[in-house]
Write a protein that holds these residues in place. Structure first.
Motif, short mmCIF file in Angstrom:
data_model
loop_
_atom_site.label_atom_id
_atom_site.label_comp_id
_atom_site.label_asym_id
_atom_site.label_seq_id
_atom_site.Cartn_x
_atom_site.Cartn_y
_atom_site.Cartn_z
N UNK A 1 -10.37 0.82 -3.51
CA UNK A 1 -8.71 0.59 -3.77
C UNK A 1 -8.85 0.39 -5.32
N UNK A 2 -7.64 0.93 -5.68
CA UNK A 2 -6.72 0.52 -6.95
C UNK A 2 -5.65 0.00 -7.01
N UNK A 3 -5.63 -1.25 -7.79
CA UNK A 3 -4.32 -1.89 -7.66
C UNK A 3 -3.43 -1.72 -9.05
N UNK A 4 -2.27 -1.26 -8.76
CA UNK A 4 -1.46 -1.13 -9.87
C UNK A 4 -0.11 -2.03 -9.71
N UNK A 5 0.68 -2.29 -10.88
CA UNK A 5 1.71 -3.25 -10.43
C UNK A 5 2.55 -2.82 -9.42
N UNK B 1 0.96 -1.12 0.02
CA UNK B 1 0.07 0.00 0.09
C UNK B 1 1.03 1.25 0.07
N UNK B 2 0.45 2.16 -0.86
CA UNK B 2 1.19 3.55 -0.88
C UNK B 2 0.65 4.43 0.00
N UNK B 3 1.41 5.51 0.32
CA UNK B 3 1.24 6.36 1.20
C UNK B 3 0.64 6.22 2.75
N UNK C 1 -8.84 9.04 -10.19
CA UNK C 1 -7.51 8.40 -10.33
C UNK C 1 -7.52 7.35 -11.60
N UNK C 2 -8.37 6.58 -11.67
CA UNK C 2 -8.39 5.46 -12.77
C UNK C 2 -8.33 6.37 -14.00
#
Length: 238
Positions: A77-81, A53-55, A96-97
């Motif tokens: 939530x948004x999952x990126x690599x 998780x970021x931030x 964001x998306x």
């Protein structure tokens, strides 16, 4: 005879020094090889499920819309690599998306001051700046103060270095950054002196970083902000 003995001892010492130097170099290369894959490429902290998780779970869009950090909801939530973001609302998630690059923090969320020296270390969602439509995160108040001495200088160097270090694990890259310093490297004392010239009569922020060994080997990025070390605790992401 004694001269020959001394000469032999000197040659022997030089030989041993050469062996030890080669051994030390080999050990360093091995350590760097092991560390190069150690640490995530982004300033993530695992949640209870092991998700990166970021931030510390804060909403990256909120910096732009609300002008302040805001805790995100793990359910939104948004999952990126190699990284996930939490959002405070479905609206923020949709924004964001539609354009992740607009809202993601620069330099993988690591301290923007360190990034100017090819160092990927530290991440405090409470230490931040919006500049030219970009979100810059810092490891702590010291990193923010150092960066503000000359933001354009720091941005120019970090932007140039980032493509080459973006995919490297943060521990290995940070260690390499300290051992093989970039040509424009500045010491803490140099930066401190520059800051004092710009802020005569003011005091450099007092802050306990926890020490290099702890930050580089024992704790994840953002641990001081999460645990409240020398600052209020934000907590780890759920």
């Amino acid at each position: 005879m004694w001269q020959q003995a001394v000469a032999w001892q000197g040659a022997g010492c030089r030989s041993y020094r050469g062996i030890w130097a080669k051994a030390a170099t080999l050990a360093l290369v091995l350590a760097l090889s092991l560390l190069s894959g150690c640490g995530t490429p982004y300033a993530t902290v695992p949640n209870a499920d092991g998700r990166p998780v970021m931030l510390l779970g804060h909403d990256p869009v909120a910096y732009f819309t609300d002008g302040k950090p805001q805790r995100g909801d793990p359910a939104i939530r948004v999952d990126l690599p190699a990284r996930s973001y939490y959002f405070a609302s479905a609206e923020h998630k949709a924004m964001f998306e539609a354009n992740p690059a607009r809202f993601e923090p620069q330099y993988g969320g690591f301290c923007s001051s360190g990034a100017a020296f090819a160092i990927k270390l530290g991440s405090d969602p409470g230490a931040w700046v919006l500049r030219d439509g970009r979100l810059f995160i810092f490891g702590d108040v010291l990193g923010l103060s150092a960066w503000e001495v000359d933001p354009d200088w720091n941005i120019a160097h970090a932007d140039k270095l980032w493509p080459g270090i973006r995919d490297q694990g943060w521990r290995g890259q940070s260690l390499l950054g300290y051992l093989d310093k970039v040509p424009h490297y500045k010491t803490g004392a140099q930066i401190h002196g520059e800051w004092l010239k710009l802020h005569p009569g003011q005091s450099w922020p007092v802050y306990d970083t926890g020490g290099m060994f702890t930050n580089l080997f024992l704790k994840p990025p953002g641990w001081r902000a999460a645990e409240g070390f020398s600052q209020p605790a934000l907590g780890y992401p759920r």
